[in-house]
Design a protein around this motif. Structure first.
Motif, PDB file in Angstrom:
ATOM      1  N   VAL A   1       0.848  -1.185   0.000  1.00  0.00           N
ATOM      2  CA  VAL A   1       0.000   0.000   0.000  1.00  0.00           C
ATOM      3  C   VAL A   1       0.887   1.239   0.000  1.00  0.00           C
ATOM      4  O   VAL A   1       1.748   1.393   0.861  1.00  0.00           O
ATOM      5  CB  VAL A   1      -0.948   0.042   1.227  1.00  0.00           C
ATOM      6  CG1 VAL A   1      -1.821   1.289   1.191  1.00  0.00           C
ATOM      7  CG2 VAL A   1      -1.803  -1.209   1.304  1.00  0.00           C
ATOM      8  N   ASP A   2       0.642   2.093  -0.988  1.00  0.00           N
ATOM      9  CA  ASP A   2       1.291   3.401  -1.045  1.00  0.00           C
ATOM     10  C   ASP A   2       0.287   4.397  -0.499  1.00  0.00           C
ATOM     11  O   ASP A   2      -0.794   4.563  -1.050  1.00  0.00           O
ATOM     12  CB  ASP A   2       1.663   3.741  -2.489  1.00  0.00           C
ATOM     13  CG  ASP A   2       2.048   5.198  -2.678  1.00  0.00           C
ATOM     14  OD1 ASP A   2       2.529   5.825  -1.711  1.00  0.00           O
ATOM     15  OD2 ASP A   2       1.855   5.713  -3.796  1.00  0.00           O
TER      16      ASP A   2
ATOM     17  N   TYR B   1       0.828   5.894 -12.318  1.00  0.00           N
ATOM     18  CA  TYR B   1       2.235   5.566 -12.578  1.00  0.00           C
ATOM     19  C   TYR B   1       2.854   4.891 -11.344  1.00  0.00           C
ATOM     20  O   TYR B   1       3.555   3.892 -11.459  1.00  0.00           O
ATOM     21  CB  TYR B   1       3.000   6.836 -12.949  1.00  0.00           C
ATOM     22  CG  TYR B   1       4.480   6.623 -13.182  1.00  0.00           C
ATOM     23  CD1 TYR B   1       4.936   6.053 -14.367  1.00  0.00           C
ATOM     24  CD2 TYR B   1       5.416   6.995 -12.218  1.00  0.00           C
ATOM     25  CE1 TYR B   1       6.289   5.856 -14.586  1.00  0.00           C
ATOM     26  CE2 TYR B   1       6.766   6.800 -12.437  1.00  0.00           C
ATOM     27  CZ  TYR B   1       7.201   6.228 -13.614  1.00  0.00           C
ATOM     28  OH  TYR B   1       8.541   6.021 -13.825  1.00  0.00           O
ATOM     29  N   TYR B   2       2.575   5.441 -10.169  1.00  0.00           N
ATOM     30  CA  TYR B   2       3.086   4.828  -8.945  1.00  0.00           C
ATOM     31  C   TYR B   2       2.599   3.387  -8.826  1.00  0.00           C
ATOM     32  O   TYR B   2       3.364   2.482  -8.483  1.00  0.00           O
ATOM     33  CB  TYR B   2       2.627   5.605  -7.707  1.00  0.00           C
ATOM     34  CG  TYR B   2       3.229   6.977  -7.526  1.00  0.00           C
ATOM     35  CD1 TYR B   2       4.166   7.507  -8.395  1.00  0.00           C
ATOM     36  CD2 TYR B   2       2.834   7.755  -6.451  1.00  0.00           C
ATOM     37  CE1 TYR B   2       4.694   8.769  -8.204  1.00  0.00           C
ATOM     38  CE2 TYR B   2       3.370   9.018  -6.245  1.00  0.00           C
ATOM     39  CZ  TYR B   2       4.284   9.524  -7.122  1.00  0.00           C
ATOM     40  OH  TYR B   2       4.807  10.768  -6.915  1.00  0.00           O
ATOM     41  N   LEU B   3       1.314   3.177  -9.103  1.00  0.00           N
ATOM     42  CA  LEU B   3       0.740   1.828  -9.018  1.00  0.00           C
ATOM     43  C   LEU B   3       1.427   0.887 -10.006  1.00  0.00           C
ATOM     44  O   LEU B   3       1.806  -0.232  -9.650  1.00  0.00           O
ATOM     45  CB  LEU B   3      -0.773   1.890  -9.294  1.00  0.00           C
ATOM     46  CG  LEU B   3      -1.512   0.571  -9.246  1.00  0.00           C
ATOM     47  CD1 LEU B   3      -1.497  -0.012  -7.830  1.00  0.00           C
ATOM     48  CD2 LEU B   3      -2.951   0.754  -9.709  1.00  0.00           C
ATOM     49  N   ALA B   4       1.618   1.364 -11.232  1.00  0.00           N
ATOM     50  CA  ALA B   4       2.286   0.539 -12.242  1.00  0.00           C
ATOM     51  C   ALA B   4       3.720   0.207 -11.829  1.00  0.00           C
ATOM     52  O   ALA B   4       4.173  -0.932 -11.989  1.00  0.00           O
ATOM     53  CB  ALA B   4       2.275   1.253 -13.595  1.00  0.00           C
TER      54      ALA B   4
ATOM     55  N   LEU C   1      -3.438   4.578  -1.964  1.00  0.00           N
ATOM     56  CA  LEU C   1      -4.473   5.259  -1.184  1.00  0.00           C
ATOM     57  C   LEU C   1      -4.045   6.713  -1.036  1.00  0.00           C
ATOM     58  O   LEU C   1      -3.019   7.001  -0.418  1.00  0.00           O
ATOM     59  CB  LEU C   1      -4.620   4.589   0.181  1.00  0.00           C
ATOM     60  CG  LEU C   1      -5.643   5.159   1.149  1.00  0.00           C
ATOM     61  CD1 LEU C   1      -7.049   5.107   0.577  1.00  0.00           C
ATOM     62  CD2 LEU C   1      -5.586   4.385   2.462  1.00  0.00           C
ATOM     63  N   VAL C   2      -4.811   7.612  -1.637  1.00  0.00           N
ATOM     64  CA  VAL C   2      -4.431   9.017  -1.676  1.00  0.00           C
ATOM     65  C   VAL C   2      -5.436   9.840  -0.879  1.00  0.00           C
ATOM     66  O   VAL C   2      -6.641   9.729  -1.089  1.00  0.00           O
ATOM     67  CB  VAL C   2      -4.378   9.548  -3.124  1.00  0.00           C
ATOM     68  CG1 VAL C   2      -3.885  10.986  -3.146  1.00  0.00           C
ATOM     69  CG2 VAL C   2      -3.504   8.664  -3.995  1.00  0.00           C
TER      70      VAL C   2
END
Length: 137
Positions: free
Chosen positions: A73-74, A92-95, A117-118
């Motif tokens: 999880v970011d 992009y972060y997810l990729a 999660l933003v």
């Protein structure tokens, strides 16, 4: 004692990313509430994404955590609009997080769950598009 504003990026990282029981418990509670699943164990990981080649962007995530089932999880705190298209940036972060998994010789179905999660404090829809949508629908 003065309280910290958790909407502040640095306070957010400090409170939830600190290496102590209280911070870890707070982080587990936060994730349990927002992901609507029980979180028993999390580990805060290095949040800097290493480049695979020289022309790649080298983002530093706000807070990167891993669950005991290897879900990553970011957690991002976004207070201001930037010149970037924020949904594309977070995609992009997810990729990149998906691409960083050790998958050689394995099936894509073995990819571990990855979540970005933003917490936004910005409007992602400009007023022109919102006005057009309200007029149409």
């Amino acid at each position: 004692m003065r309280s910290a504003n958790l909407l502040n990026d640095f306070a957010f990282k400090y409170i939830f990313g600190e290496d102590c029981k209280e911070a870890n418990d707070a982080l587990k509670s936060l994730l349990t509430v927002f992901l609507e699943r029980k979180v028993n164990h999390v580990v805060v990981k290095n949040s800097e994404m290493v480049k695979d080649f020289s022309k790649m962007k080298n983002p530093r995530l706000d807070l990167l955590v891993e669950f005991d089932d290897c879900t990553t999880v970011d957690l991002e705190m976004q207070l201001r609009q930037t010149k970037d298209n924020l949904p594309i940036r977070f995609s992009y972060y997810l990729a990149r997080l998906h691409g960083s998994q050790q998958l050689e010789g394995k099936y894509y179905g073995e990819l571990k769950e990855t979540i970005v999660l933003v917490f936004f404090n910005v409007n992602l829809i400009d007023n022109d598009r919102k006005a057009c949508r309200n007029h149409i629908g």
